[in-house]
Design a protein around this motif. Structure first.
Motif, PDB file in Angstrom:
ATOM      1  N   ALA A  11       2.330  -7.579  15.402  1.00  0.00           N
ATOM      2  CA  ALA A  11       2.998  -7.250  16.664  1.00  0.00           C
ATOM      3  C   ALA A  11       2.943  -8.392  17.673  1.00  0.00           C
ATOM      4  CB  ALA A  11       2.386  -5.994  17.265  1.00  0.00           C
ATOM      5  N   CYS A  12       1.770  -9.018  17.827  1.00  0.00           N
ATOM      6  CA  CYS A  12       1.633 -10.038  18.874  1.00  0.00           C
ATOM      7  C   CYS A  12       1.263 -11.422  18.331  1.00  0.00           C
ATOM      8  CB  CYS A  12       0.608  -9.604  19.918  1.00  0.00           C
ATOM      9  SG  CYS A  12      -1.113  -9.628  19.348  1.00  0.00           S
ATOM     10  N   GLY A  13       0.913 -11.509  17.035  1.00  0.00           N
ATOM     11  CA  GLY A  13       0.579 -12.790  16.437  1.00  0.00           C
ATOM     12  C   GLY A  13      -0.849 -13.258  16.652  1.00  0.00           C
ATOM     13  N   ARG A  33      -6.086  -8.204  20.933  1.00  0.00           N
ATOM     14  CA  ARG A  33      -5.239  -8.619  22.052  1.00  0.00           C
ATOM     15  C   ARG A  33      -4.355  -7.473  22.539  1.00  0.00           C
ATOM     16  NH1 ARG A  33      -1.183 -13.382  21.314  1.00  0.00           N
ATOM     17  NH2 ARG A  33      -2.955 -14.711  21.750  1.00  0.00           N
ATOM     18  N   CYS A  34      -3.528  -6.915  21.659  1.00  0.00           N
ATOM     19  CA  CYS A  34      -2.549  -5.918  22.117  1.00  0.00           C
ATOM     20  C   CYS A  34      -2.980  -4.475  21.875  1.00  0.00           C
ATOM     21  CB  CYS A  34      -1.184  -6.174  21.475  1.00  0.00           C
ATOM     22  SG  CYS A  34      -1.082  -5.786  19.708  1.00  0.00           S
TER      23      CYS A  34
END
Length: 72
Positions: A11-13, A33-34
């Motif tokens: 999703a965010c890498g 992170r996300c």
């Protein structure tokens, strides 16, 4: 056997190095992170086999790829 794998969130890498359990597959992982909850892709046994740089220890030692014979 390698027990450190880098999980990359689709999703965010974001990538994080994690220690894998040596006696079981890990089905869920929350991105640091996300916050998205990663689950194995269809046909994979765990999040490390789906999103990691190294497959899980049970797959490394069993000679199979997520329940299938290796194609090496």
């Amino acid at each position: 056997m390698q027990i450190i794998s880098t999980l990359t969130c689709p999703a965010c890498g974001f990538a994080a190095s994690e220690t894998m359990p040596t006696d079981a597959c890990q089905f869920f992982y929350d991105c640091k992170r996300c916050g998205i909850r990663l689950k194995p892709k269809a046909g994979d046994c765990c999040v490390f086999c789906s999103y990691g740089s190294v497959p899980c220890p049970p797959v490394q030692t069993s000679g199979t790829q997520c329940g299938r014979p290796r194609q090496d």
